[in-house]
Design an enzyme around this catalytic site. Sequence first.
Site, PDB file in Angstrom:
ATOM      1  N   ASN A   5      38.544  39.693  34.732  1.00 38.51           N
ATOM      2  CA  ASN A   5      38.376  39.204  33.756  1.00 38.51           C
ATOM      3  C   ASN A   5      36.970  38.364  33.958  1.00 38.51           C
ATOM      4  O   ASN A   5      36.027  38.625  33.161  1.00 38.51           O
ATOM      5  CB  ASN A   5      39.053  38.251  32.848  1.00 38.51           C
ATOM      6  CG  ASN A   5      40.311  37.010  33.690  1.00 38.51           C
ATOM      7  OD1 ASN A   5      40.662  37.402  34.770  1.00 38.51           O
ATOM      8  ND2 ASN A   5      40.617  36.658  32.546  1.00 38.51           N
ATOM      9  N   HIS A  35      38.977  37.365  41.567  1.00 34.96           N
ATOM     10  CA  HIS A  35      38.559  38.149  39.973  1.00 34.96           C
ATOM     11  C   HIS A  35      38.771  37.334  38.567  1.00 34.96           C
ATOM     12  O   HIS A  35      38.180  37.877  37.941  1.00 34.96           O
ATOM     13  CB  HIS A  35      38.462  39.455  40.279  1.00 34.96           C
ATOM     14  CG  HIS A  35      39.890  39.451  40.299  1.00 34.96           C
ATOM     15  ND1 HIS A  35      40.962  40.683  39.609  1.00 34.96           N
ATOM     16  CD2 HIS A  35      41.667  39.302  40.194  1.00 34.96           C
ATOM     17  CE1 HIS A  35      42.483  40.898  39.909  1.00 34.96           C
ATOM     18  NE2 HIS A  35      42.374  39.181  39.944  1.00 34.96           N
ATOM     19  N   HIS A  36      39.773  35.985  38.920  1.00 35.38           N
ATOM     20  CA  HIS A  36      39.797  35.294  37.714  1.00 35.38           C
ATOM     21  C   HIS A  36      38.684  34.220  37.719  1.00 35.38           C
ATOM     22  O   HIS A  36      38.451  33.483  36.700  1.00 35.38           O
ATOM     23  CB  HIS A  36      41.377  35.304  37.444  1.00 35.38           C
ATOM     24  CG  HIS A  36      41.945  35.943  37.735  1.00 35.38           C
ATOM     25  ND1 HIS A  36      42.198  37.611  36.822  1.00 35.38           N
ATOM     26  CD2 HIS A  36      43.391  35.931  38.115  1.00 35.38           C
ATOM     27  CE1 HIS A  36      42.757  38.065  36.949  1.00 35.38           C
ATOM     28  NE2 HIS A  36      44.179  37.654  38.199  1.00 35.38           N
ATOM     29  N   ALA A  37      38.372  33.686  38.334  1.00 36.02           N
ATOM     30  CA  ALA A  37      37.033  32.826  38.257  1.00 36.02           C
ATOM     31  C   ALA A  37      36.295  33.235  37.554  1.00 36.02           C
ATOM     32  O   ALA A  37      35.074  34.325  37.467  1.00 36.02           O
ATOM     33  CB  ALA A  37      36.764  32.351  39.261  1.00 36.02           C
ATOM     34  N   GLN A  56      43.950  42.447  36.019  1.00 30.01           N
ATOM     35  CA  GLN A  56      42.004  42.385  35.057  1.00 30.01           C
ATOM     36  C   GLN A  56      41.612  41.728  35.953  1.00 30.01           C
ATOM     37  O   GLN A  56      41.799  40.574  35.886  1.00 30.01           O
ATOM     38  CB  GLN A  56      42.287  42.707  33.448  1.00 30.01           C
ATOM     39  CG  GLN A  56      40.991  43.558  33.241  1.00 30.01           C
ATOM     40  CD  GLN A  56      39.630  42.833  31.971  1.00 30.01           C
ATOM     41  OE1 GLN A  56      39.803  40.993  31.921  1.00 30.01           O
ATOM     42  NE2 GLN A  56      38.884  42.925  31.186  1.00 30.01           N
TER      43      GLN A  56
END
Length: 279
Positions: free
Chosen positions: A141, A98-100, A139
């Site tokens: 992001n 989920h940070h990509a 998070q």
Amino acid sequence: MIKYDLLPQQLLFEGTCIADNFFTPEIPNNKYFFTVHTPEYFFDLLNITLSKSEERKIGFPLTEQLIAREMIIADGTMKATHHALKYGIAMNIAGGTHHAYTNRGEGFCLLNDQAVAARYLQQEKLATHILIVDLDVHQGNGTAEIFREDDSVFTFSMHAKNNYPFHKENSNLDIALENNTKDEEYLSVLRDTLPKLIEEQKPDFIFYQCGVDVLASDSLGKLSLTLAGCKERDRLVLQTCFNHQIPIVCCMGGGYSKEIKFIVEAHANTFRLAQEIFF
């Protein structure tokens, strides 16, 4: 990480899963990544021509094997959507990257598998309004940035306030928790939030980022859930989806406890609950 080998072994050993429950993803067609990531970023990644600063943000030295692995992870999440539509739930033992972002990788994430799979569902007309429930300690992001201008995908992230990423993006709904938040407070907030959110948004598909880095034992987390609390978190999410008959794909996300047994046990609990609730 070793957990990706140990988790299926544990599930098979204890009888939670049988061999036929598993499927093997492959490297998918590049076209699926262009629905989420810019061609410039994707080809720089594929050709390993990212700048040194871009590579440092990812946190891994890039190799062909690592990039292929991330592509396979995304295919696993896409393929899992079909199993979820058939059985109500499916799991990706990896995933939750989920940070990509649209145009860059960060935080050990190169390609955003849940975003790619959400777009896949929509393009194949298998879902229209998607909810991403991100309960990793960090998070989501990248996911927030990807869907920032898209009302068809609602992003919900509940995470540690004072943890990475230190610059947070705006999800559709962010709940930032203080350091050392324990089971009772965490579960109370989730119980007050998730059912109302589903009633308001009425999603026809849910992706769940169920990282176990919320555990008190986690070396990269700043929350203080017990194994029982983490399991209850998963029960709440899975039972709510089952009650509303909304298909769900779970991606395992982060887990960095120093003792691998805590990581494997926490992830295995998610699979055990899936069997208990859906089958």
